[in-house]
Each structure stands twice: as structure tokens, then as C-alpha cells.
Scaffold this active site. Structure first.
Site, PDB file in Angstrom:
ATOM      1  N   MET A 153      44.618  39.734  32.871  1.00 37.69           N
ATOM      2  CA  MET A 153      44.800  40.223  32.328  1.00 37.69           C
ATOM      3  C   MET A 153      45.274  38.518  31.109  1.00 37.69           C
ATOM      4  SD  MET A 153      47.468  42.266  31.097  1.00 37.69           S
ATOM      5  CE  MET A 153      48.629  43.297  31.353  1.00 37.69           C
ATOM      6  N   GLY A 154      43.893  38.944  30.608  1.00 37.21           N
ATOM      7  CA  GLY A 154      43.793  37.535  29.301  1.00 37.21           C
ATOM      8  C   GLY A 154      43.290  38.981  28.233  1.00 37.21           C
ATOM      9  N   ARG A 155      43.028  37.903  27.218  1.00 38.60           N
ATOM     10  CA  ARG A 155      42.826  38.654  25.929  1.00 38.60           C
ATOM     11  C   ARG A 155      42.285  40.018  25.705  1.00 38.60           C
ATOM     12  NH1 ARG A 155      41.080  33.735  23.719  1.00 38.60           N
ATOM     13  NH2 ARG A 155      38.794  34.695  24.314  1.00 38.60           N
ATOM     14  N   ILE A 156      41.482  39.785  26.213  1.00 34.97           N
ATOM     15  CA  ILE A 156      40.909  41.625  26.187  1.00 34.97           C
ATOM     16  C   ILE A 156      42.028  42.677  27.173  1.00 34.97           C
ATOM     17  CG2 ILE A 156      38.410  42.789  26.802  1.00 34.97           C
ATOM     18  CD1 ILE A 156      36.632  40.760  26.067  1.00 34.97           C
ATOM     19  N   THR A 235      33.618  46.849  31.810  1.00 31.12           N
ATOM     20  CA  THR A 235      33.481  46.960  30.333  1.00 31.12           C
ATOM     21  C   THR A 235      32.985  44.701  30.440  1.00 31.12           C
ATOM     22  OG1 THR A 235      35.776  45.826  29.723  1.00 31.12           O
ATOM     23  CG2 THR A 235      34.102  48.423  28.826  1.00 31.12           C
ATOM     24  N   SER A 236      32.941  44.188  31.662  1.00 34.35           N
ATOM     25  CA  SER A 236      33.205  43.024  31.720  1.00 34.35           C
ATOM     26  C   SER A 236      31.384  42.044  31.752  1.00 34.35           C
ATOM     27  CB  SER A 236      34.209  42.366  32.836  1.00 34.35           C
ATOM     28  OG  SER A 236      33.917  42.985  34.373  1.00 34.35           O
ATOM     29  N   ARG A 237      31.167  41.757  32.928  1.00 31.41           N
ATOM     30  CA  ARG A 237      30.224  41.876  33.428  1.00 31.41           C
ATOM     31  C   ARG A 237      30.075  42.651  34.461  1.00 31.41           C
ATOM     32  NH1 ARG A 237      29.446  40.687  28.666  1.00 31.41           N
ATOM     33  NH2 ARG A 237      28.732  38.150  28.253  1.00 31.41           N
ATOM     34  N   GLU A 266      21.187  43.966  34.277  1.00 32.83           N
ATOM     35  CA  GLU A 266      20.521  44.527  33.021  1.00 32.83           C
ATOM     36  C   GLU A 266      19.549  44.058  31.923  1.00 32.83           C
ATOM     37  OE1 GLU A 266      24.017  44.169  29.080  1.00 32.83           O
ATOM     38  OE2 GLU A 266      24.812  44.559  30.761  1.00 32.83           O
ATOM     39  N   HIS A 284      26.184  48.125  27.122  1.00 28.01           N
ATOM     40  CA  HIS A 284      26.647  47.670  26.948  1.00 28.01           C
ATOM     41  C   HIS A 284      27.401  47.015  25.555  1.00 28.01           C
ATOM     42  CE1 HIS A 284      27.020  42.931  27.751  1.00 28.01           C
ATOM     43  NE2 HIS A 284      27.826  42.821  26.631  1.00 28.01           N
TER      44      HIS A 284
END
Ligand code: 8YV
Length: 318
Positions: A153-156, A235-237, A266, A284
Site C-alpha cells: 500500500m504505497g503510492r501506487i 504491474t510491479s516487477r 523481460e 510494460h
């Protein structure tokens, strides 16, 4: 002053750098330069401007004997051996904050697409297979009123939760730290155990940085903790998910679907995933709006300008 930009970025960013030295821009076309190619490109650089797609290894950093500063236009900086830079006293900057809303839009689009089988349905139509409406054609999962489990639960993560609220979703989250501010804003519930969160969520969306402790966070065992009807969004890594285990889980019905924007190796994508219909696969692009990508590019250049002007860096890597 040699400033090496590993790939072409927004012209507004390059315009800030050009008056400050010789700006050398890497190739525009794929394939992305390999770690060795990047090492050769930066060998005589004073400043390197890089992107998440370009690996900046310890060897490359040590080999660039004149190097004084590294800037990335990513919010993630796992592509850079920050330890190797620090060992040589080379500051590294990143570009946090700018992409949060755009990436949340991208993550939510992916969530909706995976839940409602949009990729599959569009492929069907384009293949000329739509010959008439039937009641259960491409029926998927309801997003509205479902439980969303946010991992990180960070900014994104928080921006994704805001969107979820508009869909009347129940918001659960797991994080190393509680975010009481987000709980108040979003009526979000902190779930201390990841396994517990996975068991309770209809959708799981990953928003953690890639760290040794988050690598393969979603492995076969964790995927089995999810509901059989659940959908995983990343959508992170890429390496946060064990791609082979995910392909197995999707094929065997351990979970219902997935939406991926990032991959373990990737730009390579696990072939087993490509063969499956119940996964939406994007290259991406969660942060890919013109405005956001331009602003991120400019921010990285502004960090370089601050460095060259001996001013405090705007976004030093913590
Ligand atoms: C983009 C990203 O894909 O910022 C990051 O860490 O992964 C994304 O925003 C892009 O690489 C921006 O430079």
C-alpha cells in the site's frame, strides 16, 4: 562532459541536457541493449541517464572510470547496482511519484480486462467468430462489490485502491507497514498475513518493489492460497511472480485469471503463458501515457541538471 542516455527519451528532457555537454543517445529500435552493450556505451561517460529496461550492472559501473552520476527515469531502480555506485560515491537518482495515477489507471484497466476477459473476447471478434449473441458468451468475474487485495500500500497501491472504491470493492491490503492514513481514506483493512489476504481476495494486485524478499513472492504455494475464482494482477516487477508457477496455476484452474504488464525475463514472456487464454499480457505499458512518460523523462534530466549545478538532488535513491 559526456552524458549517455541509454535509449531515446522525450525531447523535452534531452533539451535540458544538450547545453550541458555532449549528449549521446542509445539506439531507438529494439532489441534493448544488453548489459554488456550498456557497459560499452557508458565506458567513457561522466553521467548516465538510464531506464528500467537497461541493466546497469556493478561491472558496467566499475568499468565507467569517469562516471560521477546516474539518473533513471523509472520509479523502480532494481536495474541499477546501487551498491556498486555507492561504493564509488556515485549518486543515483530515480523518478518517483510522477507515474502513480497513470500506473493505477493501467493496473485497473488490466484488472477489468482480465476479469471480463476482454483480450480473449476481442481476439474472438477479430477472428470473425462472432456469429450471434449467447447468454454465457465470455462471462467473467464481477469487479463491482468484489474484494480487492492490495499487496504493497504505497503510492501506487493507494491510487489503485481509490479506483476500486468507485467500483464499491472491499479493500484489503498487506504491507510490511500499516498505512493508517490510507485505511482512513479508503476504508481499507490491513491484513497482517499475506496468505490470509490471498485467501480473502477476489482480485490480488501487486505493488511492491523488487527486493530479495519480494522475489517470487507469488510462488506455487502462495498461488494455491488464492481463491479458485481469483485474478492476479502484476504491474510491479516481473520477478515478484514465479511465471512458470503462474502458468501452471492458470492452466490447472488453481486461479481463474491473471493480468500481467511485467515479466520475469523481460522482454521475454514465459511461452506457457502465451499459450493460455485466461491471462491478459501487456508489454510494460501501465505508466505509458504521453504526459507521464514525458514528465518522468524531464524529471530525470532535472536531477542531472541539479547535480551539474551542485544543487541538492531532487530524488536521490534512498
Ligand atoms: C515504465 C517503470 O515502464 O518507472 C518504472 O519503474 O517500470 C515504468 O514507469 C518506464 O520504464 C518508465 O521509465
Amino acid at each position: 562532459m559526456k552524458i549517455v542516455v541509454t535509449r531515446p527519451v522525450a525531447e523535452d528532457a534531452l533539451a535540458l541536457l544538450r547545453p550541458r555537454g555532449e549528449v549521446r543517445v542509445g539506439p531507438a529500435e529494439p532489441p534493448i541493449p544488453s548489459a554488456d552493450e550498456v557497459a560499452r556505451m557508458i565506458a567513457d561517460a561522466d553521467v548516465v541517464y538510464t531506464l528500467p529496461a537497461n541493466p546497469l550492472t556493478g561491472d558496467a559501473i566499475r568499468g565507467a572510470t569517469k562516471l560521477r552520476m546516474i539518473a533513471t527515469m523509472g520509479t523502480g531502480y532494481d536495474n541499477i547496482d546501487v551498491g556498486a555506485a555507492r561504493a564509488r560515491g556515485i549518486p543515483v537518482t530515480f523518478a518517483p511519484g510522477i507515474l502513480d495515477e497513470t500506473t493505477a489507471d493501467g493496473a485497473f484497466a488490466l484488472l477489468l480486462a482480465a476479469a471480463r476477459r476482454l483480450g480473449e473476447a476481442e481476439r474472438f471478434l477479430r477472428a470473425g467468430k462472432y456469429r450471434g449473441w449467447t447468454p454465457f458468451m465470455f462471462t467473467g468475474q464481477d469487479v463491482n462489490h468484489a474484494a480487492l487485495g492490495i499487496v504493497g500500500m504505497g503510492r501506487i497501491g493507494r491510487a489503485v485502491a481509490r479506483r476500486a472504491k468507485g467500483f464499491a470493492m472491499t479493500i484489503l491490503y498487506h504491507d510490511a507497514r500499516r498505512n493508517e492514513d490510507a485505511e482512513r481514506e479508503l476504508d481499507a483493512t490491513f491484513v497482517a498475513g499475506l496468505d490470509d489476504l490471498l485467501a480473502r481476495s477476489d482480485f490480488v494486485s501487486l505493488h511492491v518493489p523488487l527486493l530479495p524478499e519480494t522475489r517470487h513472492l507469488m510462488n506455487a504455494e502462495r498461488l494455491r492460497k488464492m481463491k479458485r475464482t481469483a485474478v492476479l494482477i502484476n504491474t510491479s516487477r516481473g520477478p515478484v511472480v514465479d511465471e512458470q508457477a503462474l502458468a501452471d496455476a492458470l492452466r490447472e484452474g488453481v486461479i481463474a485469471g491473471a493480468g500481467l504488464d511485467v515479466y520475469e525475463r523481460e522482454p521475454a514472456v514465459e511461452p506457457a503463458l502465451l499459450a493460455l487464454e485466461n491471462v491478459v499480457l501487456l508489454p510494460h505499458i501501465a505508466s505509458a501515457s504521453e504526459r507521464t512518460r514525458t514528465r518522468m523523462a524531464v524529471r530525470a534530466a532535472e536531477n542531472i541538471v541539479a547535480f551539474l549545478d551542485h544543487k541538492p538532488l531532487l530524488d536521490p535513491v534512498p
